[in-house]
Write an enzyme that holds these catalytic residues in place. Structure first.
Site, short mmCIF file in Angstrom:
data_model
loop_
_atom_site.label_atom_id
_atom_site.label_comp_id
_atom_site.label_asym_id
_atom_site.label_seq_id
_atom_site.Cartn_x
_atom_site.Cartn_y
_atom_site.Cartn_z
N SER A 152 -23.59 12.15 56.49
CA SER A 152 -24.95 12.03 55.95
C SER A 152 -25.88 11.54 57.07
O SER A 152 -25.44 11.15 58.15
CB SER A 152 -24.96 11.05 54.79
OG SER A 152 -24.72 9.74 55.28
N ASP A 208 -24.46 16.86 56.24
CA ASP A 208 -24.94 16.68 54.87
C ASP A 208 -26.46 16.41 54.90
O ASP A 208 -26.92 15.56 55.66
CB ASP A 208 -24.19 15.47 54.28
CG ASP A 208 -24.38 15.33 52.79
OD1 ASP A 208 -24.67 16.34 52.12
OD2 ASP A 208 -24.23 14.19 52.30
N HIS A 209 -27.21 17.13 54.08
CA HIS A 209 -28.67 16.96 53.99
C HIS A 209 -29.34 17.00 55.36
O HIS A 209 -30.13 16.09 55.71
CB HIS A 209 -29.02 15.65 53.26
CG HIS A 209 -28.62 15.66 51.83
ND1 HIS A 209 -29.30 16.35 50.85
CD2 HIS A 209 -27.55 15.10 51.18
CE1 HIS A 209 -28.71 16.19 49.68
NE2 HIS A 209 -27.63 15.45 49.86
N ASP A 229 -31.53 20.91 54.34
CA ASP A 229 -32.12 20.51 53.06
C ASP A 229 -33.64 20.62 53.12
O ASP A 229 -34.33 19.69 53.52
CB ASP A 229 -31.67 19.08 52.71
CG ASP A 229 -32.17 18.67 51.32
OD1 ASP A 229 -32.92 19.45 50.70
OD2 ASP A 229 -31.79 17.58 50.87
N HIS A 271 -28.12 11.15 43.16
CA HIS A 271 -27.40 10.40 44.21
C HIS A 271 -27.27 8.92 43.84
O HIS A 271 -28.15 8.37 43.20
CB HIS A 271 -28.14 10.51 45.54
CG HIS A 271 -28.04 11.87 46.17
ND1 HIS A 271 -29.14 12.63 46.49
CD2 HIS A 271 -26.96 12.61 46.52
CE1 HIS A 271 -28.74 13.76 47.04
NE2 HIS A 271 -27.42 13.79 47.07
N GLY A 272 -26.17 8.32 44.24
CA GLY A 272 -26.00 6.87 44.05
C GLY A 272 -25.39 6.53 42.71
O GLY A 272 -24.82 7.38 42.03
N GLY A 329 -24.34 14.43 44.30
CA GLY A 329 -24.43 13.29 43.39
C GLY A 329 -23.31 13.28 42.37
O GLY A 329 -23.52 12.94 41.20
N ASN A 333 -19.61 17.03 46.05
CA ASN A 333 -19.91 15.98 47.03
C ASN A 333 -19.68 14.58 46.46
O ASN A 333 -20.21 14.24 45.40
CB ASN A 333 -21.39 16.07 47.43
CG ASN A 333 -21.68 17.23 48.35
OD1 ASN A 333 -20.86 18.12 48.52
ND2 ASN A 333 -22.87 17.24 48.92
O1 G3H Z 1 -24.60 14.57 49.71
C1 G3H Z 1 -23.80 13.73 49.27
C2 G3H Z 1 -23.64 13.51 47.87
O2 G3H Z 1 -24.44 14.28 47.10
C3 G3H Z 1 -23.00 12.29 47.38
O3 G3H Z 1 -23.51 11.80 46.19
O4 G3H Z 1 -23.15 9.38 46.54
O5 G3H Z 1 -23.60 10.28 44.29
O6 G3H Z 1 -21.44 10.72 45.40
P1 G3H Z 1 -22.89 10.46 45.57
ZN ZN Z 2 -26.27 14.95 48.36
#
Ligand code: G3H
Ligand code: ZN
Length: 287
Positions: A50, A82-83, A104, A180-181, A209, A230
């Site tokens: 990330s 990622d992103h 992204d 996310h989170g 997410g 993910n």
């Molecule tokens: O890009 C990474 C994810 O979308 C991770 O999401 O932290 O909710 O597992 P998360």
């Molecule tokens: Zn993500």
């Protein structure tokens, strides 16, 4: 075994009706945990970095850690950005040896997202690097990226069709109700929307997410065409909870290995469970 293009794993997952886990790494212990879990489950795996991980560890360190890990493993591994935030960052990652990237542009107007994504595809495809893009906006917080609930936007199936036609991406991340989170309540996924998107785009779908999403919902999402799931928060949580446990039990412990070793073990268990849930266990030899 050299890194593999993530698209190879995703195509195979699509034929078999399962999904591959894309696990975020932030340090050496988590890279090792992802690889160990994949080996123990004989599963292909995607290791992803990330923006926060790149800032924390540095792109070169992440690439070197993963390159070292794959030298010693026989399961197929893709290293994925990622992103990704810009064309320039994608190029840096390709130069550093990544086998897959995400660009992204989900915050951009549709035409600009299409133009940016197409430019990335034109650069990545000739060098055998797969490209994921995102349409719609997920709520929640991931590292420095924070999107308020009111700004989250579900993916429109017609726009998804146009986006895929005009960009040529290998995989599409969609917004269907995950965030996310950490979740405050139980996330409710819009499965009819997922079904419509998948009917229109016939491409591996990516679910961001995914930590904290109930197992049944994940199974249903995979049944409907999600091929990359993910996971970051669940690994962080398992890792840090183990650190807390050790320090609660031994407040005088000063050896980082005795703190981080159990955290690495905890991460292995989290990842193994996800691999089984996604259906990729035992699929390593099919890639
Ligand atoms: O890009 C990474 C994810 O979308 C991770 O999401 O932290 O909710 O597992 P998360
Ligand atoms: Zn993500």
């Amino acid at each position: 075994m050299p890194l593999v293009n993530a698209s190879r794993i995703l195509q195979c997952a699509d034929e078999g009706g399962w999904a591959v886990g894309a696990f975020n790494c932030n340090n050496m212990e988590i890279v090792q945990a992802i690889i160990r879990a994949a080996e123990e489950e004989h599963s292909p795996v995607i290791i992803q970095a990330s923006q926060g991980a790149i800032k924390y560890a540095g792109l070169g360190f992440i690439a070197a850690l993963v390159m070292q890990a794959v030298k010693e493993t026989r399961v197929p591994v893709a290293l994925h950005l990622d992103h990704g935030t810009s064309y320039e960052q994608v190029v840096c990652c390709i130069r550093a040896g990544f086998s897959s990237v995400m660009i992204d542009g989900s915050h951009l107007p549709l035409d600009e997202n299409i133009a940016l994504t197409r430019r990335v595809v034109e650069t990545a495809r000739p060098v055998d690097v797969s490209v994921e893009a995102e349409l719609g906006r997920l709520g929640g917080v991931e590292d420095d990226i924070s999107v308020e609930e009111r700004d989250a936007l579900f993916t429109d199936p017609d726009e998804a069709y146009r986006f895929v036609q005009e960009t040529g991406v290998d995989a599409l991340a969609v917004a269907i109700g995950t965030a996310h989170g950490l979740y405050k309540g139980t996330p409710k996924l819009d499965f009819p929307r997922l079904e419509q998107i998948r009917t229109r785009v016939k491409l591996p779908i990516v679910l961001h997410g995914s930590s904290g999403v109930p197992a049944d919902a994940i199974r249903e999402a995979v049944r409907l065409g999600v091929r990359k799931v993910n996971i970051d928060t669940d690994i962080r949580q398992g890792f840090v909870n183990a650190v807390r446990r050790v320090l609660d039990e031994k407040p005088d412990e000063i050896d980082p290995r005795k703190v981080l070793g159990p955290a690495r073990e905890a991460a292995v268990e989290v990842i193994r469970e996800k691999i089984r849930l996604f259906g990729s266990a035992g699929k390593a030899s099919e890639i």
